[in-house]
Design a protein around this motif. Structure first.
Motif, PDB file in Angstrom:
ATOM      1  N   ASP A 183       0.854  -1.247   0.021  1.00  0.00           N
ATOM      2  CA  ASP A 183      -0.060   0.028   0.006  1.00  0.00           C
ATOM      3  C   ASP A 183       0.797   1.186  -0.045  1.00  0.00           C
ATOM      4  O   ASP A 183       1.738   1.296   0.824  1.00  0.00           O
ATOM      5  CB  ASP A 183      -0.980   0.076   1.208  1.00  0.00           C
ATOM      6  CG  ASP A 183      -1.931  -1.155   1.333  1.00  0.00           C
ATOM      7  OD1 ASP A 183      -2.305  -1.518   0.033  1.00  0.00           O
ATOM      8  OD2 ASP A 183      -2.276  -1.587   2.331  1.00  0.00           O
ATOM      9  N   VAL A 184       0.693   2.134  -0.804  1.00  0.00           N
ATOM     10  CA  VAL A 184       1.537   3.347  -1.164  1.00  0.00           C
ATOM     11  C   VAL A 184       0.592   4.637  -1.121  1.00  0.00           C
ATOM     12  O   VAL A 184      -0.498   4.523  -1.530  1.00  0.00           O
ATOM     13  CB  VAL A 184       2.416   3.147  -2.547  1.00  0.00           C
ATOM     14  CG1 VAL A 184       1.523   3.287  -3.484  1.00  0.00           C
ATOM     15  CG2 VAL A 184       3.235   4.667  -2.353  1.00  0.00           C
ATOM     16  N   HIS A 185       1.231   5.825  -0.436  1.00  0.00           N
ATOM     17  CA  HIS A 185       0.306   6.794  -0.188  1.00  0.00           C
ATOM     18  C   HIS A 185       1.268   8.155  -0.218  1.00  0.00           C
ATOM     19  O   HIS A 185       2.220   7.975   0.410  1.00  0.00           O
ATOM     20  CB  HIS A 185      -0.273   6.812   1.122  1.00  0.00           C
ATOM     21  CG  HIS A 185      -1.238   8.058   1.478  1.00  0.00           C
ATOM     22  ND1 HIS A 185      -2.317   8.469   0.794  1.00  0.00           N
ATOM     23  CD2 HIS A 185      -0.935   8.942   2.324  1.00  0.00           C
ATOM     24  CE1 HIS A 185      -2.574   9.808   1.213  1.00  0.00           C
ATOM     25  NE2 HIS A 185      -1.877   9.871   2.200  1.00  0.00           N
ATOM     26  N   LEU A 186       1.083   9.042  -0.880  1.00  0.00           N
ATOM     27  CA  LEU A 186       1.956  10.271  -0.920  1.00  0.00           C
ATOM     28  C   LEU A 186       1.133  11.147   0.092  1.00  0.00           C
ATOM     29  O   LEU A 186       0.174  11.664   0.195  1.00  0.00           O
ATOM     30  CB  LEU A 186       1.569  11.147  -2.367  1.00  0.00           C
ATOM     31  CG  LEU A 186       2.266  12.438  -2.509  1.00  0.00           C
ATOM     32  CD1 LEU A 186       3.844  11.928  -2.539  1.00  0.00           C
ATOM     33  CD2 LEU A 186       1.985  12.931  -3.766  1.00  0.00           C
ATOM     34  N   VAL A 187       1.984  11.054   1.297  1.00  0.00           N
ATOM     35  CA  VAL A 187       1.604  11.987   2.342  1.00  0.00           C
ATOM     36  C   VAL A 187       1.600  13.371   2.290  1.00  0.00           C
ATOM     37  O   VAL A 187       0.796  14.131   2.616  1.00  0.00           O
ATOM     38  CB  VAL A 187       2.584  11.508   3.612  1.00  0.00           C
ATOM     39  CG1 VAL A 187       2.317  12.630   4.953  1.00  0.00           C
ATOM     40  CG2 VAL A 187       2.642  10.128   3.881  1.00  0.00           C
ATOM     41  N   VAL A 204       4.686   3.897   2.392  1.00  0.00           N
ATOM     42  CA  VAL A 204       4.616   2.562   2.017  1.00  0.00           C
ATOM     43  C   VAL A 204       4.498   1.380   2.911  1.00  0.00           C
ATOM     44  O   VAL A 204       5.427   1.399   4.003  1.00  0.00           O
ATOM     45  CB  VAL A 204       5.730   2.355   1.147  1.00  0.00           C
ATOM     46  CG1 VAL A 204       5.643   1.065   0.264  1.00  0.00           C
ATOM     47  CG2 VAL A 204       6.304   3.355   0.057  1.00  0.00           C
ATOM     48  N   LYS A 205       3.198   0.896   2.984  1.00  0.00           N
ATOM     49  CA  LYS A 205       3.167  -0.158   4.344  1.00  0.00           C
ATOM     50  C   LYS A 205       3.056  -1.591   3.573  1.00  0.00           C
ATOM     51  O   LYS A 205       2.296  -1.906   2.555  1.00  0.00           O
ATOM     52  CB  LYS A 205       1.696   0.156   4.697  1.00  0.00           C
ATOM     53  CG  LYS A 205       1.564   1.432   5.653  1.00  0.00           C
ATOM     54  CD  LYS A 205       0.492   1.486   6.358  1.00  0.00           C
ATOM     55  CE  LYS A 205       0.620   2.522   7.428  1.00  0.00           C
ATOM     56  NZ  LYS A 205      -0.630   2.863   8.216  1.00  0.00           N
ATOM     57  N   GLY A 206       3.518  -2.510   4.238  1.00  0.00           N
ATOM     58  CA  GLY A 206       3.677  -3.891   3.977  1.00  0.00           C
ATOM     59  C   GLY A 206       4.660  -4.659   4.633  1.00  0.00           C
ATOM     60  O   GLY A 206       5.495  -3.931   5.208  1.00  0.00           O
ATOM     61  N   LYS A 207       4.496  -5.899   4.454  1.00  0.00           N
ATOM     62  CA  LYS A 207       5.478  -7.054   5.324  1.00  0.00           C
ATOM     63  C   LYS A 207       6.927  -6.839   4.589  1.00  0.00           C
ATOM     64  O   LYS A 207       6.891  -6.797   3.142  1.00  0.00           O
ATOM     65  CB  LYS A 207       5.289  -8.281   5.414  1.00  0.00           C
ATOM     66  CG  LYS A 207       5.765  -9.320   6.057  1.00  0.00           C
ATOM     67  CD  LYS A 207       5.603 -10.672   6.240  1.00  0.00           C
ATOM     68  CE  LYS A 207       6.366 -11.438   6.995  1.00  0.00           C
ATOM     69  NZ  LYS A 207       5.994 -12.765   7.091  1.00  0.00           N
ATOM     70  N   GLY A 208       8.137  -6.440   5.331  1.00  0.00           N
ATOM     71  CA  GLY A 208       9.157  -6.394   4.428  1.00  0.00           C
ATOM     72  C   GLY A 208       9.762  -5.291   3.807  1.00  0.00           C
ATOM     73  O   GLY A 208      10.611  -5.185   3.143  1.00  0.00           O
ATOM     74  N   VAL A 209       8.821  -4.169   3.712  1.00  0.00           N
ATOM     75  CA  VAL A 209       8.820  -2.784   3.010  1.00  0.00           C
ATOM     76  C   VAL A 209      10.260  -2.232   3.477  1.00  0.00           C
ATOM     77  O   VAL A 209      11.116  -1.756   2.487  1.00  0.00           O
ATOM     78  CB  VAL A 209       7.756  -1.994   3.343  1.00  0.00           C
ATOM     79  CG1 VAL A 209       8.092  -0.786   2.442  1.00  0.00           C
ATOM     80  CG2 VAL A 209       6.188  -2.663   2.625  1.00  0.00           C
ATOM     81  N   TYR A 210      10.373  -2.033   4.679  1.00  0.00           N
ATOM     82  CA  TYR A 210      11.627  -1.352   4.898  1.00  0.00           C
ATOM     83  C   TYR A 210      12.993  -1.950   4.563  1.00  0.00           C
ATOM     84  O   TYR A 210      13.612  -1.398   4.227  1.00  0.00           O
ATOM     85  CB  TYR A 210      11.844  -1.032   6.401  1.00  0.00           C
ATOM     86  CG  TYR A 210      12.963  -0.246   6.756  1.00  0.00           C
ATOM     87  CD1 TYR A 210      13.217   0.994   6.644  1.00  0.00           C
ATOM     88  CD2 TYR A 210      13.960  -0.865   7.958  1.00  0.00           C
ATOM     89  CE1 TYR A 210      14.458   1.727   6.895  1.00  0.00           C
ATOM     90  CE2 TYR A 210      15.077  -0.317   8.145  1.00  0.00           C
ATOM     91  CZ  TYR A 210      15.220   1.151   7.920  1.00  0.00           C
ATOM     92  OH  TYR A 210      16.307   1.598   8.183  1.00  0.00           O
TER      93      TYR A 210
END
Length: 404
Positions: A183-187, A204-210
């Motif tokens: 999931d991606v969002h322009l803050v 950017v949200k999700g498992k293992g994103v970072y």
């Protein structure tokens, strides 16, 4: 395959020689050479030592196993159990391989063919254990595997062309995130009238994103001819990218935690600036936070309410402080080694996007892709992400092996 041919050559020497004992030694030498290199590999020797350590700990347990030292030993024994099982499998394969080698030269073609298939299967199994299973068991699991990410982008050298490239990178990361199911969002973004963005913040949200995106931090350089350049001269511009860890649990806009103490925060509210109509000019919805101990400042005005901007500002501040903490821990853990300091340097030029040559080069990997459009569309970027993750895994494995 080369080692199998060596064994076959030695066997032929046996058949041709009248001195059987001499040639028997030649065959034995060929057999030993087929398994000796794998046996001497540093990772194999390290696993062997860990298995021996487990065996020693088992022998040191007292009968009741109730002492504090025994509890510590039992915990370590359990921790090493998967490695023990993999080591046992490797030894079984090694023994079977040694037993199969003489059959590679059997006069019976059927037997020889079966031996060749068995040899190939055993070799593949041993290689898989050495190249995949052992490293997976030795490299500790990532402490940040559960974290999402915040991506901050800022225009650097190059003026308006740099701002245009910020917008291009926002699009690239958005496409890549969507392709990977995140999931991606322009803050927030600071859009210029001349086009492009002066800066932007993405979530950017999700498992293992970072863990996947953390190596995007650094200076991204673009070389291309601006649309306004009449002479066709190539311009060089830069964009600074910083990837910060985002904890899903840390959504509070005010509560104390291990990173933020409210008595260390200076909070200011003000009227938002820029486009947005009457609402922007008449309400004090913009928020600025200053973390006094570090001097880190976060401003947020893109949301319509002060509460929303406050929550976002705390989210970004927490991410920056967590990033700072993780980098300090990494440097301490790795003893300030030169290559690790370099990998953590956000001012380092990490990648060049050359439009004239349709080429993207990652300078850390020495890797180039001759399909710039694919990278900017997000698909090609995944190749760099995977390669950087593999490099990090290899570095972690080297660090583990260097401990002994």
């Amino acid at each position: 395959m080369f080692r199998s041919i060596s064994a076959l050559h030695a066997f032929r020497q046996v058949r041709q020689s009248r001195h059987f004992h001499v040639c028997k030694a030649a065959l034995a030498q060929a057999q030993r050479s087929a398994v000796a290199p794998a046996q001497d590999a540093p990772i194999v020797q390290y696993v062997k030592r860990k298995v021996e350590e487990r065996r020693r700990l088992q022998s040191e347990l007292s009968e009741d196993a109730l002492s504090v030292d025994d509890i510590r030993r039992v915990r370590k024994i359990r921790e090493l159990e998967p490695l023990q099982e993999a080591w046992a499998e490797w030894n079984r394969a090694k023994q079977s391989l040694e037993e199969t080698l003489p059959l590679l030269n059997d006069p019976d073609p059927t037997m020889r063919s079966m031996a060749e298939e068995e040899y190939a299967a055993l070799s593949e199994n041993m290689n898989n254990l050495v190249e995949n299973t052992f490293p997976t068991l030795l490299v500790p699991p990532s402490d940040t595997a559960h974290l999402s990410a915040i991506i901050e982008l800022r225009a650097g050298v190059g003026g308006s062309e740099s701002a245009l490239f910020v917008a291009d990178l926002v699009r690239m990361y958005t496409r890549a995130a969507q392709a990977m199911g995140w999931d991606v969002h322009l803050v927030s973004s600071n859009i210029l009238e001349t086009g492009g963005m002066k800066d932007a913040i993405m979530e950017v949200k999700g498992k293992g994103v970072y863990d996947a995106l953390r190596f995007e931090s650094g200076v991204h350089r673009v070389q291309r001819v601006p649309a306004t350049e009449a002479s066709g001269r190539v311009h060089t511009s830069t964009v600074g990218v910083m990837v910060l860890p985002l904890s899903e649990e840390a959504e509070s806009s005010s509560a104390d935690d291990d990173l933020i103490k409210m008595d260390e925060i200076k909070l200011e509210v003000m009227r938002s600036r820029g486009a947005g109509g009457q609402h922007v000019n008449k309400t004090e919805s913009a928020v600025r936070l200053t973390h006094i101990p570090t001097g880190i400042t976060v401003s947020m005005q893109d949301e319509r309410s002060q509460h929303q901007n406050r929550r976002r500002a705390f989210q970004v501040l927490r991410a920056r402080l967590m990033d700072r903490k993780l980098n300090q821990e990494m440097l301490e853990r790795r003893d300030l080694r030169r290559n690790l300091v370099r990998s953590a340097d956000r001012s380092e030029k990490i990648r060049t996007y050359n439009y004239a040559q349709d080429r993207v080069t990652d300078h850390r990997l020495g890797m180039s892709l001759k399909n710039l459009t694919s990278v900017m569309d997000g698909d090609g970027l995944q190749d760099f992400i995977r390669a950087l993750q593999q490099r990090h895994h290899d570095e972690m494995l080297e660090e583990v092996l260097a401990q002994q």
